[in-house]
Write a protein that holds these residues in place. Structure first.
Motif, short mmCIF file in Angstrom:
data_model
loop_
_atom_site.label_atom_id
_atom_site.label_comp_id
_atom_site.label_asym_id
_atom_site.label_seq_id
_atom_site.Cartn_x
_atom_site.Cartn_y
_atom_site.Cartn_z
N VAL A 1 37.59 59.63 41.63
CA VAL A 1 36.71 58.55 42.07
C VAL A 1 36.20 57.84 40.83
O VAL A 1 35.53 58.44 39.98
N ARG A 2 36.50 56.55 40.71
CA ARG A 2 36.23 55.81 39.48
C ARG A 2 34.93 55.01 39.51
O ARG A 2 34.53 54.49 38.47
N LEU A 3 34.29 54.89 40.66
CA LEU A 3 33.06 54.10 40.75
C LEU A 3 31.94 54.94 41.33
O LEU A 3 32.16 55.73 42.26
N SER A 4 30.73 54.76 40.82
CA SER A 4 29.59 55.57 41.25
C SER A 4 29.16 55.26 42.68
O SER A 4 28.72 56.14 43.42
N SER A 5 29.31 54.01 43.11
CA SER A 5 28.92 53.63 44.46
C SER A 5 29.56 52.30 44.81
O SER A 5 29.58 51.36 44.00
N VAL A 6 30.12 52.21 46.02
CA VAL A 6 30.69 50.95 46.50
C VAL A 6 30.18 50.68 47.91
O VAL A 6 29.77 51.60 48.64
N PHE A 7 30.21 49.40 48.27
CA PHE A 7 29.87 48.99 49.63
C PHE A 7 31.09 48.37 50.27
O PHE A 7 31.70 47.45 49.71
N TRP B 1 39.62 53.17 48.99
CA TRP B 1 40.55 52.40 48.15
C TRP B 1 39.86 51.88 46.90
O TRP B 1 40.36 52.05 45.78
N LEU B 2 38.68 51.27 47.07
CA LEU B 2 37.99 50.70 45.91
C LEU B 2 37.46 51.80 44.98
O LEU B 2 37.52 51.67 43.76
N ALA B 3 36.97 52.88 45.56
CA ALA B 3 36.48 53.99 44.73
C ALA B 3 37.62 54.60 43.92
O ALA B 3 37.43 54.99 42.75
N TRP B 4 38.81 54.70 44.51
CA TRP B 4 39.97 55.22 43.79
C TRP B 4 40.51 54.21 42.78
O TRP B 4 40.91 54.56 41.68
N ARG B 5 40.52 52.96 43.17
CA ARG B 5 41.12 51.91 42.34
C ARG B 5 40.29 51.60 41.11
O ARG B 5 40.81 51.41 40.02
N GLY B 6 38.97 51.51 41.30
CA GLY B 6 38.10 51.04 40.23
C GLY B 6 37.92 49.54 40.32
O GLY B 6 38.59 48.85 41.10
N ALA B 7 37.03 49.02 39.52
CA ALA B 7 36.65 47.61 39.62
C ALA B 7 37.33 46.73 38.58
O ALA B 7 36.95 45.58 38.39
N GLU B 8 38.36 47.25 37.89
CA GLU B 8 39.05 46.42 36.90
C GLU B 8 39.84 45.33 37.61
O GLU B 8 40.36 45.53 38.71
N GLU B 9 39.93 44.19 36.97
CA GLU B 9 40.71 43.10 37.54
C GLU B 9 42.20 43.42 37.44
O GLU B 9 42.65 44.13 36.54
N GLY B 10 42.96 42.84 38.39
CA GLY B 10 44.41 43.06 38.32
C GLY B 10 44.96 43.64 39.57
O GLY B 10 44.30 43.89 40.53
#
Length: 801
Positions: free
Chosen positions: A423-429, A792-801
């Motif tokens: 999990v790459r992000l601490s919290s997502v919505f 998906w977003l927690a696994w992916r991370g917030a980097e662009e691309g």
């Protein structure tokens, strides 16, 4: 010292710790904190080791430990040889605490309520630390009475003695109450006339109100009753006149109505149960369980489109009063089962407050049963599907297959779903979709999916979304660092996600609808490796070449959770959807379109009404000119076309009606199939045009049409369709598995609510050497969409691309 996080407040954990400490001969203290529960103990090493082992392995029924930290501190020789439960310590954070869902009344409390010698005899708000309302009455954390809707009910001396006694099962039970100090019931006669008032008085209160309420139901009235997470609309399940009135007023002409039965024994008389169904019915969550109904036991008007019935057992003390007339004054009537459907107009959020219910349900309910314990959070009933459920008589034998959640709310929310992998992000919505709406917030590796919120375009749904989001944010005390929404630009959830991201200056991401369905299955099942995904659904915005779009809904995807990546490998052969969204409500349009695609110039559809025939001629012109005729690969629309072709459903009054009728019509004796051959075509894979593998639904439809024209009846045609679809989907997945060397297949999308498909497709995939993953704890349809987006977003991370 031990620090325990998880579901450890409001579930009897501290008195449990107190008893363990006494049994292990330890001194010290325990208290609630903003992190969870803090335990300070001292004794010899063997006693401490025994305590540590039992702390994790012996838990109260509702407790759930997420983490247990052990820290050694110096021995305090001055400490008295006692163990204390101390006051809660609050310092402004609650990130280690999980709030318990609302839980059904336990057997001990029911025994108290049924005991004439007990001071809670017949009391409609009886509870203890093992049962009762939790999430729906919690304002903020820590979970202490001042922070719940029970704050306005001061404890009487007897209740306070229980509340303060560590050896009492009502020790720090925050909803604890009795007839002296607790919430009260009263009846509002509404528009029922003068007879009830003459018999019971103008404003019956307490259990007299329940007796009057049941009398009104016996007279055929429709009532609204306030429960734990909102209101129910209630009537006699065996009164066709009352059920008809409810349907007309609620504008729900065909969709099945749930019932509540007096007991498990009564359920057995009305429905066919397997082991997991009984377990779900009697579980602390007490969902509605959809299971096969026994022929001739219930009026068909309750569920006219299928052979199943949604049924639940009493879960609140008030519900038990409905079926125990001996607890009520006078000669109250006895009911075997009552209709208990959500207190709302179709698709809207359930009513929460007394004034709100009177305003919103005044045109539906004749009378109201109110109480004065505020509901702070709307939580509708959860719905589960029995593993043995099939709307048709496809198999006679019962199978002990696990139940599957169709609607996740009371009894399950706000329990988190742990996310496997990195999990790459601490919290997502995650904002979810627009239908059967939920949203999701992650906190570390935990994903918290909201309760079912109805359809976002319905009145009041957007306000419910806002109030629910604020409440969950307040409980979780986390700050999302990124936002994800559906790819559809016109979804209301997309707009709300954009506003949320903009107001907090957060990056906003989009995820294709059916990729989210597949990621949701992987999140639930803990599969963090590459997988194939069959997304079988009604409709979702699909990207196409040069910025165009189409309606996706029958997709074969390759996904990789470790990268948050996905790619389309195949689709059901697309066909034109004349009228766009109108075709999702009128299955005859889908059947007409496919018949024209395959060159069946002679009208193969049942004649229908003269109006329908004239509209069909106009539709042909629209179809030929491709005006408002988007391409679709939707599996749901394929079911609609097949149902219309069989003469089962031209127009729908609720989502999935045509598919339900088609499934119910199956003839179990039929062993043939309509073939679903594979073909290749060029199409968009989400990033570029490539060769896609397509099951040829046109060929299947043409074979079905010719068989019906040749005299095959609808029941046998339906069974061949289901069997052929399972075989074709299995061949499709096997071809992709062989090409990519991946054996795991996730099955998602609303079509997986089809009981036949949910049972037979995993069996077929397993038989050909693949590993199917089927959602069971979260809905396969749009109710699970937000989980997939968030994962998906927690696994992916917030980097662009």
């Amino acid at each position: 010292m031990f620090t325990v996080t998880g579901q450890v407040q409001g579930v009897g954990f501290r008195p449990h710790v107190y008893r363990l400490a006494l049994e292990c001969g330890l001194a010290g203290s325990v208290r609630n904190t903003d992190r969870g529960v803090s335990i300070d103990v001292q004794g010899n090493s063997s006693e401490l080791d025994s305590f540590a082992l039992r702390l994790r392995t012996e838990l109260p029924p509702l407790a759930r430990i997420v983490s247990l930290e052990r820290e050694f501190v110096p021995f305090d020789g001055e400490r008295k040889n006692v163990f204390l439960i101390e006051e809660s310590a609050r310092s402004g954070g609650a990130k280690g605490i999980l709030v318990s869902p609302d839980i059904a009344m336990c057997d001990k409390c029911l025994s108290d309520m049924l005991n004439p010698e007990d001071r809670r005899y017949g009391y409609a708000f009886t509870n203890c630390t093992d049962c009762g309302p939790r999430y729906s009455i919690t304002r903020c954390l820590p979970y202490d009475r001042p922070f719940t809707s029970m704050a306005c009910f001061p404890l009487c001396p007897d209740c306070r003695a229980e509340y303060e006694n560590p050896l009492d099962r009502r020790f720090h039970a925050q909803p604890n109450a009795c007839p002296v100090c607790g919430p009260r019931l009263w009846l509002d006669w509404g528009r029922t006339g003068e007879q009830g008032r003459a018999l019971f008085g103008e404003n019956p209160r307490g259990n007299a109100a329940v007796g009057a309420f049941l009398w009104a139901l016996q007279q055929g009235f429709v009532a609204a009753a306030k429960g734990i997470g909102g209101f129910h609309l209630v009537c006699d399940a065996f009164s066709e006149k009352a059920v008809k009135s409810l349907r007309e007023r609620k504008n729900r002409p065909h969709k099945a109505l749930a019932i509540m039965a007096a007991s498990l024994e009564e359920v057995e008389k009305l429905a066919l149960l397997d082991g997991p169904s009984r377990e779900a019915l009697c579980s602390p969550a007490r969902p509605i369980v959809v299971c096969p109904r026994r022929p001739g036991t219930l009026p068909d008007i309750l569920a006219p489109d299928g052979n199943t019935i949604g049924i639940m057992l009493p879960y609140a003390p008030l519900h038990h009063l409905f079926f125990h007339p001996e607890l009520l004054p006078g000669e109250a009537p006895h009911f075997r089962a009552l209709v208990m459907t959500s207190g709302n107009a179709g698709g809207e959020p359930i009513c929460l407050g007394n004034r709100e219910a009177r305003a919103r349900l005044g045109d539906i309910a004749d009378l109201f049963l109110f109480h004065d314990r505020d509901i702070l959070v709307r939580v509708d009933d959860s719905v589960a599907m029995a593993g043995s459920a099939s709307s048709g008589a496809v198999e006679a034998e019962k199978r002990d297959e696990p139940t599957r959640i169709l609607r996740r709310a009371r009894g399950y929310v706000p329990l988190p779903q742990p996310l496997a992998g990195t999990v790459r992000l601490s919290s997502v919505f995650a904002a979810g979709g627009d239908l059967k709406h939920t949203f999701c917030i992650t906190r570390g590796t935990d994903a918290f999916v909201s309760q079912h919120g109805g359809d976002l375009h319905r009145p009041g749904a957007e306000n419910f979304f806002t109030e629910n989001l604020r409440h969950l944010e307040r409980l979780l005390e986390c700050e999302p660092v990124a936002v994800v929404r559906d790819m559809h630009p016109d979804y209301l959830s997309s707009r709300l996600a954009g506003e949320y991201a903009a107001s907090r200056s957060l990056p906003l991401f989009t995820l294709q609808h059916h990729a989210a369905h597949v990621f949701a299955v992987l999140a639930e099942t803990g599969h963090a490796e590459p997988a194939l995904g069959l997304a079988l659904d009604g409709a979702g915005y699909g990207p196409e070449e040069n910025g165009a779009s189409s309606v996706w809904g029958g997709e074969l995807l390759l996904v990789d959770p470790s990268e948050g990546s996905w790619r389309r490998l195949g689709r059901l052969r697309p066909f034109l959807l004349p009228g766009g969204d109108a075709a999702a409500r009128e299955p005859w349009r889908c059947a007409a379109s496919l018949s024209w695609h395959v060159g069946l110039e002679e009208d193969v559809l049942p004649t229908g009404s003269p109006e329908l025939s004239s509209r069909r001629a106009m539709l042909r012109e629209v179809w030929e000119r491709k005006l408002n005729c988007p391409l679709t690969s939707s599996c749901g629309r394929l079911f609609d076309a097949a149902a219309a072709l069989c003469g089962l459903c031209d127009c729908m009054t609720y989502e999935g009606q045509a598919a339900l009728r088609l499934e119910a019509a199956q003839d179990a004796s039929e062993s043939g199939i309509f073939a679903l051959p594979l073909r290749q075509s060029r199409g968009w894979d989400g990033r570029a045009e490539t060769t896609l593998l397509e099951p040829d639904t046109w060929a299947m439809f043409a074979e079905m049409a010719q068989a019906l024209r040749g005299g095959l009846d609808a029941g046998r045609a339906s069974r061949r369709f289901h069997r052929g679809l399972v075989a074709g989907l299995c061949t499709w997945a096997r071809a992709a598995a062989d090409e990519y060397g991946i054996r795991t297949v996730a099955l998602g999308g609303g079509v997986m609510n089809n009981a036949t498909l949910a049972r037979e497709l995993p069996e077929a995939l397993a038989a050909c050497g693949l590993t199917p993953l089927l959602p069971r704890l979260f809905p396969a349809g749009d109710g699970g969409l937000s989980l997939g987006q968030a994962a998906w977003l927690a696994w992916r991370g917030a980097e662009e691309g």
